[in-house]
Each structure stands twice: as structure tokens, then as C-alpha cells.
Design a protein around this motif. Structure first.
Motif, PDB file in Angstrom:
ATOM      1  N   CYS A  61       0.814  -1.218   0.000  1.00 21.49           N
ATOM      2  CA  CYS A  61       0.000   0.000   0.000  1.00 21.49           C
ATOM      3  C   CYS A  61       0.848   1.268   0.000  1.00 21.49           C
ATOM      4  O   CYS A  61       0.305   2.371  -0.050  1.00 21.49           O
ATOM      5  CB  CYS A  61      -0.937   0.012   1.212  1.00 21.49           C
ATOM      6  SG  CYS A  61      -2.133  -1.319   1.222  1.00 21.49           S
ATOM      7  N   ILE A 102     -17.346   4.441   1.983  1.00 14.61           N
ATOM      8  CA  ILE A 102     -16.399   4.552   0.884  1.00 14.61           C
ATOM      9  C   ILE A 102     -14.968   4.324   1.360  1.00 14.61           C
ATOM     10  O   ILE A 102     -14.161   3.697   0.675  1.00 14.61           O
ATOM     11  CB  ILE A 102     -16.514   5.932   0.205  1.00 14.61           C
ATOM     12  CG1 ILE A 102     -17.818   6.025  -0.603  1.00 14.61           C
ATOM     13  CG2 ILE A 102     -15.314   6.210  -0.700  1.00 14.61           C
ATOM     14  CD1 ILE A 102     -17.855   5.096  -1.801  1.00 14.61           C
ATOM     15  N   ASP A 103     -14.639   4.797   2.554  1.00 15.64           N
ATOM     16  CA  ASP A 103     -13.286   4.625   3.072  1.00 15.64           C
ATOM     17  C   ASP A 103     -12.918   3.151   3.227  1.00 15.64           C
ATOM     18  O   ASP A 103     -11.753   2.783   3.051  1.00 15.64           O
ATOM     19  CB  ASP A 103     -13.126   5.339   4.416  1.00 15.64           C
ATOM     20  CG  ASP A 103     -12.990   6.851   4.256  1.00 15.64           C
ATOM     21  OD1 ASP A 103     -12.774   7.301   3.115  1.00 15.64           O
ATOM     22  OD2 ASP A 103     -13.117   7.571   5.269  1.00 15.64           O
ATOM     23  N   LYS A 106     -12.101   1.908  -0.213  1.00 16.84           N
ATOM     24  CA  LYS A 106     -10.780   2.383  -0.607  1.00 16.84           C
ATOM     25  C   LYS A 106      -9.671   1.572   0.056  1.00 16.84           C
ATOM     26  O   LYS A 106      -8.663   1.237  -0.578  1.00 16.84           O
ATOM     27  CB  LYS A 106     -10.628   3.859  -0.237  1.00 16.84           C
ATOM     28  CG  LYS A 106     -11.450   4.805  -1.105  1.00 16.84           C
ATOM     29  CD  LYS A 106     -11.245   6.252  -0.666  1.00 16.84           C
ATOM     30  CE  LYS A 106     -12.021   7.218  -1.542  1.00 16.84           C
ATOM     31  NZ  LYS A 106     -11.840   8.628  -1.103  1.00 16.84           N
ATOM     32  N   SER A 107      -9.856   1.258   1.328  1.00 18.37           N
ATOM     33  CA  SER A 107      -8.852   0.493   2.059  1.00 18.37           C
ATOM     34  C   SER A 107      -8.661  -0.903   1.471  1.00 18.37           C
ATOM     35  O   SER A 107      -7.535  -1.360   1.283  1.00 18.37           O
ATOM     36  CB  SER A 107      -9.258   0.387   3.533  1.00 18.37           C
ATOM     37  OG  SER A 107      -8.357  -0.438   4.241  1.00 18.37           O
ATOM     38  N   PHE A 109      -9.520  -1.956  -1.615  1.00 25.18           N
ATOM     39  CA  PHE A 109      -8.971  -1.852  -2.967  1.00 25.18           C
ATOM     40  C   PHE A 109      -7.489  -1.488  -2.931  1.00 25.18           C
ATOM     41  O   PHE A 109      -6.717  -1.928  -3.786  1.00 25.18           O
ATOM     42  CB  PHE A 109      -9.752  -0.825  -3.783  1.00 25.18           C
ATOM     43  CG  PHE A 109     -10.914  -1.400  -4.536  1.00 25.18           C
ATOM     44  CD1 PHE A 109     -10.867  -1.555  -5.920  1.00 25.18           C
ATOM     45  CD2 PHE A 109     -12.076  -1.789  -3.871  1.00 25.18           C
ATOM     46  CE1 PHE A 109     -11.940  -2.091  -6.613  1.00 25.18           C
ATOM     47  CE2 PHE A 109     -13.150  -2.318  -4.557  1.00 25.18           C
ATOM     48  CZ  PHE A 109     -13.091  -2.474  -5.948  1.00 25.18           C
ATOM     49  N   GLU A 110      -7.086  -0.697  -1.958  1.00 25.69           N
ATOM     50  CA  GLU A 110      -5.688  -0.280  -1.849  1.00 25.69           C
ATOM     51  C   GLU A 110      -4.764  -1.478  -1.736  1.00 25.69           C
ATOM     52  O   GLU A 110      -3.695  -1.524  -2.368  1.00 25.69           O
ATOM     53  CB  GLU A 110      -5.506   0.628  -0.628  1.00 25.69           C
ATOM     54  CG  GLU A 110      -4.180   1.352  -0.590  1.00 25.69           C
ATOM     55  CD  GLU A 110      -3.997   2.344  -1.720  1.00 25.69           C
ATOM     56  OE1 GLU A 110      -2.983   2.206  -2.446  1.00 25.69           O
ATOM     57  OE2 GLU A 110      -4.855   3.223  -1.896  1.00 25.69           O
ATOM     58  N   ALA A 162     -17.239  -4.740  -0.619  1.00 20.64           N
ATOM     59  CA  ALA A 162     -15.888  -4.209  -0.837  1.00 20.64           C
ATOM     60  C   ALA A 162     -14.916  -5.311  -1.247  1.00 20.64           C
ATOM     61  O   ALA A 162     -14.200  -5.187  -2.246  1.00 20.64           O
ATOM     62  CB  ALA A 162     -15.396  -3.517   0.428  1.00 20.64           C
ATOM     63  N   SER A 166     -13.266  -5.917  -5.004  1.00 17.44           N
ATOM     64  CA  SER A 166     -11.818  -5.759  -5.184  1.00 17.44           C
ATOM     65  C   SER A 166     -11.214  -6.961  -5.894  1.00 17.44           C
ATOM     66  O   SER A 166     -10.319  -6.809  -6.736  1.00 17.44           O
ATOM     67  CB  SER A 166     -11.128  -5.539  -3.835  1.00 17.44           C
ATOM     68  OG  SER A 166     -11.082  -6.731  -3.058  1.00 17.44           O
TER      69      SER A 166
END
Length: 245
Positions: A61, A102-103, A106-107, A109-110, A162, A166
């Protein structure tokens, strides 16, 4: 000697995959976000008699960490035969499509997508220098759009907005990567290790890390006539291993 790098190799499936590649005579670099955890894994493997192994601090990451790890590898080896993108997170449950922040997307997917892209791009030149490079992206049968839309599938009701998204995105990256490298000696595949009992799922899985490692190693060591740009799951399809996208 053939060289391999495994991300998230300090425990569970990544660690067992490292052990099995070492047994096949590979030199294995253990990618570990936490260096202390990686060194602990290194000591364990060396206590088992495996000496062709080294730990690399690697947080997929963090671009600076990826660049530093890539530079370190390039100072030690002139080619990389195998890259296993194993590092991943679930993001925790539940993950409702209408409520998950959303966060959290994002985490997840990161790590599960962008991390794979970072390390693959950073090491592609080392891989191109190998005679028969192999890339295994550790995916999940839960990433299959076909299966997730089939009410008769045994895991149909096990959703996770999520995490599943991903891994589906990872599969598309796998297809694009395999396509781009189609006229080379690369073999690039997405592999589902199965529903394995690890701390990733609170040890609720039905399979062992030994089984998972064997499945991943099979595609990390494909022969010259092996498949590329495919999605495999022994758990879903024990006959041909191939799974629908």
C-alpha cells in the motif's frame, strides 16, 4: 536457481506457499509489511532446514516501500521467475452495498488491487529477464460474477461488497496483464486457494494451508505449455480447475 517473491508471506497461505517453493529448490523472498513478523517467519523456515530464503520489508500500500523493495531485489538478483501476489485483506464484515463506507472500499482496494498493480509494475523488468516468468494473483471464487449471480451456488448468500468487488477488479487486471504479455513466455493467472482456515476468516475455512499452497504453487511452476489468462479454483471445479469469470 529460480527466484520467487511472495507478498504477505510471513503467515498463513503465503508462508506455506513459500515453504513449498523452497522444497522445490527456489530461492524465496518473503514479502512482509512488518519486518519483525517477516524475520520470525524467516527463522521458522531456517529452523526447518531451508536456507535459500530472505525477508523483504514490503508494504504493497506504500509506493515508497514497494520502490525500496524493488531496488533491493534488483541489487541482489538479475531476474525474477515467480511473483505471487498473495497479500490481501477482507475489510471486515458486514459489507452491505448500501451502507459500507467509501473509506472501507478504498482500504480494501488499496491492498487487494492497487497493491498488486504497484508491485507487479515495479518488478516487471526483473520478471521479463527470466526465461519463463510466472505471475499468480491470489483471487477467490467469490470474485466470480457468474457464480455470484447464480442463486443455486452454495455461497450465493455470502456477499461482501468491498472485498468481492476488489477481487473481481483484480481478475480484470489479471486478464489485461495476461493479454499484454500474451506473445511472451509469461504465464499470468488468477488462482483461488479455496475456503482455507486462517486468521483471515477467523479459522472458519474447511481447507488447510497445505492444500492452498499446493494450488498456488501449481500455477507458479507451470510448464511452457501451461495456460495463461485464466481463473482457477480446485474447490469449485476439481476436474479442470477452471472457474467462470
Amino acid at each position: 536457481m529460480k527466484n520467487a517473491l511472495i507478498t504477505g508471506a510471513n503467515k498463513s497461505i503465503g508462508f506455506e506457499t513459500a515453504r513449498q517453493l523452497l522444497a522445490k529448490g527456489y530461492f524465496v523472498f518473503l514479502g512482509s509489511r512488518d519486518l519483525a513478523n517477516g524475520e520470525s517467519a524467516l527463522r521458522q523456515l531456517k529452523s526447518e532446514g531451508y536456507n535459500n530464503v530472505e525477508v523483504v520489508q514490503l508494504d504493497v500500500c506504500d509506493q515508497a516501500s514497494v520502490d525500496k523493495a524493488a531496488a533491493s531485489l534488483k541489487s541482489k538478483i538479475d531476474h525474477l521467475d515467480v511473483l505471487i501476489n498473495n497479500a490481501g485483506i477482507s475489510g471486515g464484515l458486514p459489507q452491505n452495498a448500501t451502507e459500507t463506507a467509501i473509506d472501507r472500499f478504498k482500504s480494501v482496494f488499496e491492498t487487494n488491487l492497487f497493491g498488486v498493480i504497484r508491485i507487479t509494475q515495479a518488478l516487471v523488468d526483473l520478471l521479463k529477464a527470466a526465461p519463463r516468468p510466472r505471475i499468480v494473483n491470489v483471487s477467490s471464487s467469490m470474485a466470480s460474477l457468474t457464480l455470484n449471480s447464480d442463486p443455486s451456488w452454495q455461497y450465493y448468500h455470502h456477499k461482501g461488497a468491498a472485498y468481492l468487488s476488489s477481487k473481481t477488479a483484480l481478475n480484470m487486471f489479471t486478464l489485461n496483464l495476461a493479454y499484454e504479455l500474451r506473445d511472451t513466455n509469461f504465464k499470468v493467472n488468477a488462482v483461488d486457494p479455496g475456503f482455507i482456515a486462517t486468521d483471515f476468516n477467523n479459522h472458519r475455512g474447511t481447507g488447510s494451508v497445505e492444500e492452498a499452497g499446493k494450488r498456488i504453487v501449481k500455477y507458479a511452476t507451470l510448464a511452457e505449455d501451461g495456460p495463461t489468462g485464466r481463473f482457477f479454483s480446485e474447490e469449485y471445479n476439481p476436474e479442470t480447475w477452471e472457474i467462470p469469470w
